[in-house]
Design a protein around this motif. Structure first.
Motif, PDB file in Angstrom:
ATOM      1  N   LYS A 668       0.837  -1.186   0.000  1.00 15.28           N
ATOM      2  CA  LYS A 668       0.000   0.000   0.000  1.00 15.28           C
ATOM      3  C   LYS A 668       0.877   1.244   0.000  1.00 15.28           C
ATOM      4  N   VAL A 669       0.560   2.159  -0.895  1.00 12.54           N
ATOM      5  CA  VAL A 669       1.372   3.368  -1.054  1.00 12.54           C
ATOM      6  C   VAL A 669       0.560   4.566  -0.574  1.00 12.54           C
ATOM      7  N   LYS A 670       1.142   5.368   0.315  1.00  9.05           N
ATOM      8  CA  LYS A 670       0.473   6.571   0.799  1.00  9.05           C
ATOM      9  C   LYS A 670       0.730   7.725  -0.150  1.00  9.05           C
ATOM     10  N   GLY A 671      -0.207   8.657  -0.151  1.00  7.40           N
ATOM     11  CA  GLY A 671      -0.054   9.818  -1.013  1.00  7.40           C
ATOM     12  C   GLY A 671      -0.852   9.661  -2.295  1.00  7.40           C
ATOM     13  N   LYS A 672      -1.029  10.772  -2.985  1.00  8.25           N
ATOM     14  CA  LYS A 672      -1.806  10.801  -4.217  1.00  8.25           C
ATOM     15  C   LYS A 672      -0.898  10.731  -5.432  1.00  8.25           C
ATOM     16  N   ASP A 673      -1.438  10.134  -6.447  1.00 12.10           N
ATOM     17  CA  ASP A 673      -0.713  10.038  -7.713  1.00 12.10           C
ATOM     18  C   ASP A 673      -0.938  11.339  -8.480  1.00 12.10           C
ATOM     19  N   PRO A 674       0.128  12.107  -8.765  1.00 10.01           N
ATOM     20  CA  PRO A 674      -0.066  13.387  -9.460  1.00 10.01           C
ATOM     21  C   PRO A 674      -0.546  13.203 -10.897  1.00 10.01           C
ATOM     22  N   PHE A 675      -0.406  12.016 -11.434  1.00 13.96           N
ATOM     23  CA  PHE A 675      -0.807  11.782 -12.820  1.00 13.96           C
ATOM     24  C   PHE A 675      -2.066  10.932 -12.933  1.00 13.96           C
ATOM     25  N   SER A 676      -2.751  10.737 -11.803  1.00 14.05           N
ATOM     26  CA  SER A 676      -3.969   9.931 -11.843  1.00 14.05           C
ATOM     27  C   SER A 676      -5.052  10.672 -12.628  1.00 14.05           C
ATOM     28  N   VAL A 677      -5.893   9.943 -13.297  1.00 11.09           N
ATOM     29  CA  VAL A 677      -6.979  10.502 -14.107  1.00 11.09           C
ATOM     30  C   VAL A 677      -8.168  10.788 -13.191  1.00 11.09           C
ATOM     31  N   LYS A 678      -8.677  12.013 -13.223  1.00 10.92           N
ATOM     32  CA  LYS A 678      -9.801  12.398 -12.385  1.00 10.92           C
ATOM     33  C   LYS A 678     -11.090  11.769 -12.903  1.00 10.92           C
ATOM     34  N   THR A 679     -12.019  11.556 -11.952  1.00 10.88           N
ATOM     35  CA  THR A 679     -13.306  10.968 -12.320  1.00 10.88           C
ATOM     36  C   THR A 679     -14.101  11.965 -13.155  1.00 10.88           C
ATOM     37  N   PRO A 680     -14.608  11.539 -14.331  1.00 11.96           N
ATOM     38  CA  PRO A 680     -15.386  12.459 -15.172  1.00 11.96           C
ATOM     39  C   PRO A 680     -16.642  12.949 -14.465  1.00 11.96           C
ATOM     40  N   CYS A 681     -17.110  14.122 -14.881  1.00 12.01           N
ATOM     41  CA  CYS A 681     -18.298  14.720 -14.254  1.00 12.01           C
ATOM     42  C   CYS A 681     -19.530  13.849 -14.439  1.00 12.01           C
ATOM     43  N   TRP A 682     -19.639  13.221 -15.627  1.00  9.22           N
ATOM     44  CA  TRP A 682     -20.843  12.414 -15.863  1.00  9.22           C
ATOM     45  C   TRP A 682     -20.906  11.204 -14.932  1.00  9.22           C
ATOM     46  N   LYS A 683     -19.742  10.689 -14.542  1.00  6.50           N
ATOM     47  CA  LYS A 683     -19.743   9.571 -13.603  1.00  6.50           C
ATOM     48  C   LYS A 683     -20.192  10.041 -12.218  1.00  6.50           C
ATOM     49  N   LYS A 684     -19.687  11.212 -11.808  1.00  5.55           N
ATOM     50  CA  LYS A 684     -20.115  11.754 -10.517  1.00  5.55           C
ATOM     51  C   LYS A 684     -21.615  12.005 -10.508  1.00  5.55           C
ATOM     52  N   ALA A 685     -22.126  12.588 -11.620  1.00  2.00           N
ATOM     53  CA  ALA A 685     -23.562  12.862 -11.707  1.00  2.00           C
ATOM     54  C   ALA A 685     -24.366  11.570 -11.646  1.00  2.00           C
ATOM     55  N   LEU A 686     -23.886  10.510 -12.313  1.00  2.00           N
ATOM     56  CA  LEU A 686     -24.593   9.233 -12.309  1.00  2.00           C
ATOM     57  C   LEU A 686     -24.631   8.643 -10.902  1.00  2.00           C
TER      58      LEU A 686
END
Length: 749
Positions: A668-686
């Motif tokens: 398990k790695v702590k911290g955020k991945d600076p290159f991770s892909v953010k969740t699209p808005c349509w997924k959040k809305a769904l």
């Protein structure tokens, strides 16, 4: 348990099957008493196994490329007859004490003496001999010209004249390979050589006795005969065609047709000489002679020119054509030569020339050569027996391992801890963050996949190439753990063989079978998603193609004239009654739907039951089939497809199969991945819509039925509320009386 004898066998359960246990030398000594029906394997190929080829060849006594039960029994009998204590066979090591060799049998005595000679050569004073020491003595002895195999090589002769004769004999008779690795000849070959020399000389003398008839063209007769033979069939065909043309002058089919010439003229003529050679040698005409100066088929011009220079210019100088009578007369002159040539003997030595043959016959060195053969055979048999010593040491080291993979599958079922591997396990494949040790070499990819699919295993077929080893190799790698979504044909991987060498692997075929019940649960959804994705891609591509085509087609139909006046088209008046009717129908439909939904989710546990039933209907069959297949998962079809004859099941259940495939374990790695892909808005809305829908259903359930919105205005959707037990019958009757008035009021509204 006793089987086919009085020996008491021990049994154990391996892979869900009861198998005999081979653990002692006495077990090996009594193998011939074991019922063949109890053997795990009945035959296996000598290729594709992780064992020395020399060992497998020693067991395969008849050298038919397969090891059968009888081969194993014969090897066991030989070993236990040579060794005093059969328990040596189950111990590791390639060294045997000379005191353990049974000298009471003839072969054992020869092995003992040969082993002592090897030890004396090595200069070591000890009572045991190793495979390395025996091999060193073997290489020394068999590198010499005289090595006891009855085959002599040029180096066997000291006299130069005898050495040359021996060289000629080997060249003419083909020879045999001597133990030293050179080409040689045995006594039978020498006899054939001198018989051929005598026959060839006698044949040559017979020709010289009638030289004038046999050689009409002197030393050039053979070349002249060759020129005649080269065109004989074609000239005979030509003159017969001319006769038929005279018999039926109107028949044009005897000559080459114009259509054939037209067809071939469109091609590269240099590449179609063979087809042109099938045409007549010259143009056919009634009773016509063959012109020697023009009109010859181009494919036959060289052969006719050779005939003219070697034969026709001698018989018919300056002749411009050849008649059928002249052609027959030329052939008649070769009758005696043809008969003499057909009686040829000693053709194998003819290439040495008549002078060399006479020299060999005059020297008469046959006896000297046969004497060399006898000297070679007379070599001390104790030296020759060094091969038997090597056989004893090799089989003493490897035979028990082979037994554990043939009579039983002990090594295969002991491979889970990595200490040993079965002889059919070729190495380890690394792919998709996992490794698998259950890899088998494949001889025929097409035949293998058809049968191996019956194993119930998920198999990746890979084609492997290596820079360290020449050639290529195909393997079948069994995957028993992890997800399978990412495997694709054409995917690259790395394969490590049992020697640790790496091979570039490419997936060429996939046999899809369940890996686990958990994976089978999601299998229908995965297949549905894949199918939906493929259809969506296809539909989108079709629509795109259609739209592009329509736009291109209509682009030229655009009318640049002034557009019509919109005011000219009459507007439809707004119909409020129609709009009200549509709205009322829509409201009633919504009310009915909500009413049905209310009954369905009342009580709320019905929702969970419905969802559970749906999941069971979709995933249940797949999970049941996976459970059945995993219980019957069997390595036997994979081996049978490779030429094995497996006599018993070799089950690979889920627990055992998990040892073969190992998945990478990541921390398990702590911290955020600076290159991770953010969740699209349509997924959040769904996600929020789903949450709100759940909350709405819960709130809707909590609201009393008669107070839920959208329902009170629709009579058909009203639900009777059962009066509390405490209410009187009069209150219930008042409610029933008031209900028609409420309905009328609602209707009036």
């Amino acid at each position: 348990m006793k089987s086919n004898g009085n020996y008491d066998w021990k049994f154990s359960t391996l892979g869900g099957v009861t198998r005999v246990s081979i653990t002692t030398g006495q077990d090996i000594a009594h193998l011939d008493e074991l019922d063949q029906k109890l053997w795990t394997v009945l035959s296996c190929p000598v290729s594709g196994l992780e064992m020395e080829d020399r060992t497998l060849a020693m067991i395969d006594a008849d050298a038919d490329g397969k090891i059968h039960v009888n081969d194993v029994l014969a090897t066991a009998k030989w070993l236990t007859g040579i060794l005093k204590d059969p328990e040596l066979l189950v111990k590791d090591g390639d060294e045997v004490s000379l005191s353990q060799i049974n000298v009471d049998v003839e072969e054992g005595k020869a092995i003992y003496d040969s082993a002592k000679s090897a030890l004396e050569y090595s200069g070591k004073e000890k009572d045991s001999i190793s495979l390395e020491e025996a091999s060193a003595y073997h290489d020394l002895v068999f590198a010499k010209p005289f090595n006891g195999d009855g085959i002599i090589v040029p180096a066997s002769a000291e006299d130069e004249a005898l050495k040359q004769t021996l060289t000629d004999a080997i060249a003419c008779e083909g020879g045999s390979q001597d133990r030293c690795g050179e080409a040689g000849i045995d006594a039978d070959g020498i006899e054939r050589f001198y018989t051929a020399v005598s026959d060839c000389l006698a044949w040559q003398e017979a020709g010289q006795a009638d030289k004038e008839n046999v050689f009409p063209y002197g030393d050039g007769t053979a070349a002249a005969f060759g020129a005649v033979s080269a065109v004989k069939a074609k000239l005979d065909d030509y003159f017969l065609r001319c006769k038929l043309a005279a018999f039926n002058p109107t028949d044009a089919s005897l000559d080459v047709s114009a259509d054939k010439i037209s067809a071939v003229s469109a091609k590269n003529l240099a590449d179609n000489v063979a087809e042109i050679a099938e045409y007549p040698i010259a143009k056919v005409a009634p009773g016509q002679a063959l012109s020697l100066v023009s009109g010859i088929n181009p494919a036959w011009q060289a052969a006719v020119a050779s005939l003219k220079s070697l034969v026709l210019d001698v018989e018919y100088p300056d002749a411009a054509e050849l008649t059928e009578e002249q052609w027959n007369a030329v052939q008649a002159k070769f009758a005696a030569f043809n008969d003499w040539n057909a009686a040829k003997k000693g053709a194998t030595v003819e290439g040495l020339g008549i002078d060399r043959l006479k020299e060999i016959q005059a020297a008469d060195q046959k006896g000297a050569l046969l004497k060399l053969v006898e000297e070679d055979k007379a070599l001390d048999p104790t030296v020759v027996s060094i091969e038997s010593v090597i056989k004893l040491l090799t089989l003493n080291r490897d035979f028990f391992t082979f037994i554990r993979n043939f009579v039983t599958f002990q090594d295969f079922y002991a491979s889970f801890d990595g200490s040993v591997k079965a002889v059919f396990q070729a190495g380890t494949l690394y792919i998709d963050q996992r490794s698998t040790d259950l890899c088998v070499k494949v001889a025929d990819m097409g035949k293998h996949a058809d049968m191996a699919s019956q194993s119930g295993m998920f198999i990746l077929y890979c084609s492997c190439t290596s820079k360290q080893k020449a050639g290529a190799m195909d393997i079948a790698a069994v995957i028993t753990e992890g997800k399978i979504d990412s495997f694709k044909v054409g995917q690259n991987a790395i394969f490590y063989d049992r020697d640790g060498l790496d091979w570039d692997a490419v997936v060429t075929k996939i046999v899809d079978n369940p890996i686990s019940v958990k994976q089978a649960f999601f299998s229908p959804y995965r297949k549905f998603a894949n199918t939906l994705s493929e259809r969506l891609k296809k539909n989108v591509a079709d629509k795109e193609s259609k739209v592009s085509g329509d736009m291109s087609g209509k682009a030229g139909e655009i009318n640049l004239a002034a557009p019509a006046d919109p005011a000219a088209a009459p507007k439809q008046p707004f119909d409020i009654a129609k709009f009200a009717g549509i709205f009322a129908a829509l409201g009633m439909a919504v009310g009915l739907l909500l009413s049905a939904l209310t009954k369905l989710i009342t009580p709320w546990t019905n929702v969970l039951i419905v969802l559970l039933v749906i999941v069971v209907l979709i995933s249940g069959p797949s999970m049941i089939m996976a459970w059945i297949k995993l219980r019957k998962r069997n390595i036997a079809p994979v081996l049978n497809a490779n030429g094995w004859a497996v006599n018993a099941r070799a089950l690979v259940n889920t627990k055992f199969g998990s040892f073969f495939t190992k998945i990478a374990k990541l921390p398990k790695v702590k911290g955020k991945d600076p290159f991770s892909v953010k969740t699209p808005c349509w997924k959040k809305a769904l996600i929020w819509l789903v949450v709100l829908a759940v909350v709405f259903c819960f709130v809707w359930y909590k609201i009393p039925v008669d107070k839920r919105p959208f329902l009170k205005n629709f009579p058909a959707a009203k639900v009777k509320v059962e009066a509390p037990a405490a209410e009187s019958e009069a209150a219930a009757e008042a409610t029933l009386v008031a209900e028609p008035e409420a309905v009328e009021a609602d209707a009036a509204q």
